[in-house]
Design an enzyme around this catalytic site. Sequence first.
Site, mmCIF file in Angstrom:
data_model
loop_
_atom_site.group_PDB
_atom_site.id
_atom_site.type_symbol
_atom_site.label_atom_id
_atom_site.label_comp_id
_atom_site.label_asym_id
_atom_site.label_seq_id
_atom_site.Cartn_x
_atom_site.Cartn_y
_atom_site.Cartn_z
ATOM 1 N N ASN A 108 -5.357 -3.089 1.363
ATOM 2 C CA ASN A 108 -6.057 -2.377 0.295
ATOM 3 C C ASN A 108 -6.382 -3.350 -0.833
ATOM 4 O O ASN A 108 -5.614 -4.267 -1.107
ATOM 5 C CB ASN A 108 -5.177 -1.240 -0.247
ATOM 6 C CG ASN A 108 -5.920 -0.353 -1.206
ATOM 7 O OD1 ASN A 108 -7.016 0.129 -0.913
ATOM 8 N ND2 ASN A 108 -5.349 -0.126 -2.372
ATOM 9 N N HIS A 110 -7.035 -3.571 -4.926
ATOM 10 C CA HIS A 110 -6.699 -2.792 -6.122
ATOM 11 C C HIS A 110 -7.104 -3.576 -7.366
ATOM 12 O O HIS A 110 -6.809 -4.774 -7.457
ATOM 13 C CB HIS A 110 -5.199 -2.490 -6.160
ATOM 14 C CG HIS A 110 -4.802 -1.609 -7.292
ATOM 15 N ND1 HIS A 110 -5.068 -0.258 -7.310
ATOM 16 C CD2 HIS A 110 -4.198 -1.896 -8.465
ATOM 17 C CE1 HIS A 110 -4.616 0.256 -8.447
ATOM 18 N NE2 HIS A 110 -4.086 -0.716 -9.170
ATOM 19 N N SER A 137 -5.900 -7.446 -6.899
ATOM 20 C CA SER A 137 -4.870 -7.715 -5.890
ATOM 21 C C SER A 137 -5.318 -7.154 -4.546
ATOM 22 O O SER A 137 -5.943 -6.094 -4.487
ATOM 23 C CB SER A 137 -3.543 -7.036 -6.256
ATOM 24 O OG SER A 137 -3.073 -7.472 -7.501
ATOM 25 N N ASP A 146 0.437 1.554 -4.153
ATOM 26 C CA ASP A 146 0.208 0.213 -4.701
ATOM 27 C C ASP A 146 1.492 -0.602 -4.831
ATOM 28 O O ASP A 146 1.654 -1.394 -5.772
ATOM 29 C CB ASP A 146 -0.513 0.296 -6.060
ATOM 30 C CG ASP A 146 -1.895 0.918 -5.941
ATOM 31 O OD1 ASP A 146 -2.540 0.744 -4.894
ATOM 32 O OD2 ASP A 146 -2.327 1.597 -6.890
#
Length: 193
Positions: A108, A110, A137, A146
């Site tokens: 992912n 972020h 990130s 996260d």
Amino acid sequence: MSETLPAGARFAVLASGSGSNLQALLDAYPENVAVVGGDRAGAFAFRRAKKAGVPVVHLDPGDYRTREDFDREFAGRIAAYDVSLVVGAGYMRILSPVFLARFPAVLNVHPSLLPAFRGLDAPGQALRAGVEQTGVSVHFMVEEVDAGPVVAQEAVPVLPGDTRETLLERMHPVEHRLLVGAVRDHFQGKSGF
């Protein structure tokens, strides 16, 4: 500019919005994006995928009784494309353990320097906190939002007078570069997963 991944490398991309991160991945790895999935029928990301000839999986969360029911069906449809990696590229739903358990790895991107400003509206959180820098990130997704292992980060300055939109505009090229690199590193065995 396309890069080369190992033979047989196939990944899915999840997106909910305009799909600029998706486009960076399509440009870099046109032969390796196997499917694009999402929860918003009108997402421009789907138009980008269709233009590139990539299949689209859309499910409406409102058609499912629970988040787990949705994620179970969504994961099944994505897994049908024989992917070994799923990439969250602006996908705005929290993925449940039911989804995460289905795939060997889920990356992912972020818009913060994790662990700072986890969750929704990280650029807004950074502006409200008055920090001088935030960043981007790329991390592996785990059950906690996260909180998974970070594989790439880069700082982005917060400038005087920045708004959420101007900050995001400077973050997007960083997101694109880091995400493309993280996918490459994953398939080359350099990410630890």
